[in-house]
Design a protein around this motif. Structure first.
Motif, PDB file in Angstrom:
ATOM      1  N   THR A 217       0.988  -1.189   0.058  1.00 17.07           N
ATOM      2  CA  THR A 217       0.033   0.275   0.008  1.00 17.07           C
ATOM      3  C   THR A 217       0.799   1.181   0.022  1.00 17.07           C
ATOM      4  N   MET A 218       2.006   1.159   0.879  1.00 24.35           N
ATOM      5  CA  MET A 218       2.971   2.365   0.817  1.00 24.35           C
ATOM      6  C   MET A 218       3.631   2.586  -0.445  1.00 24.35           C
ATOM      7  N   THR A 219       4.108   1.416  -0.995  1.00 22.96           N
ATOM      8  CA  THR A 219       4.768   1.608  -2.498  1.00 22.96           C
ATOM      9  C   THR A 219       4.171   1.777  -3.582  1.00 22.96           C
ATOM     10  N   SER A 220       2.866   1.081  -3.740  1.00 17.10           N
ATOM     11  CA  SER A 220       1.921   0.873  -4.838  1.00 17.10           C
ATOM     12  C   SER A 220       0.928   1.916  -4.976  1.00 17.10           C
ATOM     13  N   GLN A 221       0.711   2.605  -3.802  1.00 17.76           N
ATOM     14  CA  GLN A 221      -0.589   3.628  -3.784  1.00 17.76           C
ATOM     15  C   GLN A 221      -0.075   4.726  -3.150  1.00 17.76           C
ATOM     16  N   ASN A 222       0.486   4.770  -1.996  1.00 15.79           N
ATOM     17  CA  ASN A 222       0.745   6.129  -1.441  1.00 15.79           C
ATOM     18  C   ASN A 222       2.033   6.941  -2.033  1.00 15.79           C
ATOM     19  N   LEU A 223       3.088   6.213  -2.692  1.00 17.72           N
ATOM     20  CA  LEU A 223       4.028   6.602  -3.121  1.00 17.72           C
ATOM     21  C   LEU A 223       3.690   7.314  -4.469  1.00 17.72           C
TER      22      LEU A 223
END
Length: 379
Positions: A217-223
């Motif tokens: 979620t952090m790497t594929s969405q939030n980033l």
């Protein structure tokens, strides 16, 4: 509020929901969710996205567009077999707490602020490229529909540019209605019913679901969500956004909120000139999107029939048309300076390739490749 702003908010929500809701349903079914629990998932996700989007957009006067974690739903659908619903809720809760801690410490924002602007623009272009290509690949099956939408968009771009996407939407709906592929009569209105599940924790849920859910979620969405904001000129502090999304996710996890985060792709639909000619007013498109998510939350049980009413070609064409200017602007910004052009191009190509490794999406590897190339080639 201008009609173009309302339309941008509507399209943002429409594309985001229709393109990924089926994966959410599949994830819930993998965990053995009943129809009432699936409805509760949509209720919790819609409430979290709607409330936080509206509150943060009003607070920051920037288009803070949120979405549910599509990669997270795919993870649950692929790895959730044998997991009970209480264990899944425990994983949702732990992943949310991790996101809250990352936001509170500011580590993620400090790392993101080190990304060179050209590489950030290249990452956005790479993420969105597939949607631009899909605009034309859908012509193989629905040439007349997509060509009419594109022609209407281009003509409107010449004479009434603020309503160009609206014209494409109207032509698309009219075309599918005439062809008999718009099944609006099959929509069944039904209210959502929240279902509370107490969390449980196990090694499988923590190692197999919670930690991977947090990472992807952090790497594929939030980033890419942060990249989208920065590429459009918004310098909104990210740590408070992550903290509030993590808190909302934690509070709503027992109802089925598995992951809400910054929107990556659909956010660009609310940040371009089509939303408003003044960048300072585009936050209203995010508020419109948030209000529609609240409506989806209330009628969560209706979502499946609503999605089935829209042909896939219409959604793909609408997304591609709405992102044309954003893709072009990203590429122009990424290649504007000769010294950083090679590194930006590498970041763009790696991201657009869709390559994955260790379960981490291509946008992360595009960032790594672009930064390494930047460090090697800069003078």
């Amino acid at each position: 509020m201008p009609a173009s702003t309302l339309v941008s908010g509507f399209i943002t929500t429409l594309v985001g929901v229709v393109s990924s809701a089926a994966i959410v349903f599949e994830a819930a079914r993998t965990l053995g969710a009943s129809p009432a629990e699936i409805s509760s998932w949509i209720f919790a996700l819609g409430i979290g996205i709607g409330v936080v989007s509206i509150a943060l957009s009003l607070r920051t006067r920037a288009p803070i567009v949120l979405a549910w974690s599509t990669p997270g739903a795919a993870l649950l659908a692929a790895s959730g077999h044998g997991l009970s619903m209480p264990e899944a809720v425990g994983a949702f809760l732990l992943a949310a707490v991790l996101a809250l801690l990352v936001g509170a410490t500011g580590l993620f924002e400090r790392a993101v602020n080190l990304i060179p602007p050209a590489i950030a623009a290249a990452l956005l272009g790479g993420v969105l490229l597939r949607f631009g290509l899909d605009l034309f690949t859908t012509m193989r099956e629905q040439f007349a529909l997509v060509a009419a939408m594109l022609a209407g968009y281009l003509l409107a771009k010449r004479f009434v540019p603020r309503y160009a996407v609206l014209v494409a939407l109207v032509l698309g709906v009219a075309g599918t209605a005439l062809a008999g592929t718009l099944r609006a009569g099959d929509v069944d209105l039904a209210l959502a019913t929240p279902v509370w599940t107490w969390p449980e924790f196990s090694v499988h849920s923590v190692v197999g679901i919670a930690i991977p859910l947090f990472v992807i979620t952090m790497t594929s969405q939030n980033l890419p969500g942060v990249v989208t904001l920065r590429a459009h000129g918004y310098t909104t502090p990210i740590s408070p956004v992550l903290s509030w999304t993590g808190l909302a996710n934690a509070l709503l996890a027992p109802l089925g909120c598995f992951g809400i985060n910054l929107a990556a792709i659909t956010a660009a639909l609310a940040m371009g000139e089509e939303a408003h000619e003044d960048p300072a007013q585009r936050y209203k498109a995010a508020i419109t999107s948030g209000a529609l998510y609240l409506l989806i939350a209330v009628f969560g049980a209706t979502l499946a029939s609503l999605i089935a009413a829209f042909p896939a070609a219409l959604i793909a064409a609408l997304a591609g048309i709405g992102l044309l200017d954003t893709i072009g602007g990203s590429l122009a910004k990424a290649t504007s300076e000769a010294e950083g052009r090679t590194a930006a191009l590498i970041a763009f190509l790696v991201t657009a390739s869709g390559i994955t490794a260790f379960g981490i999406a291509s946008v992360f590897w595009g960032l790594v490749a672009g930064v390494v190339a930047h460090l090697i080639t800069r003078r």
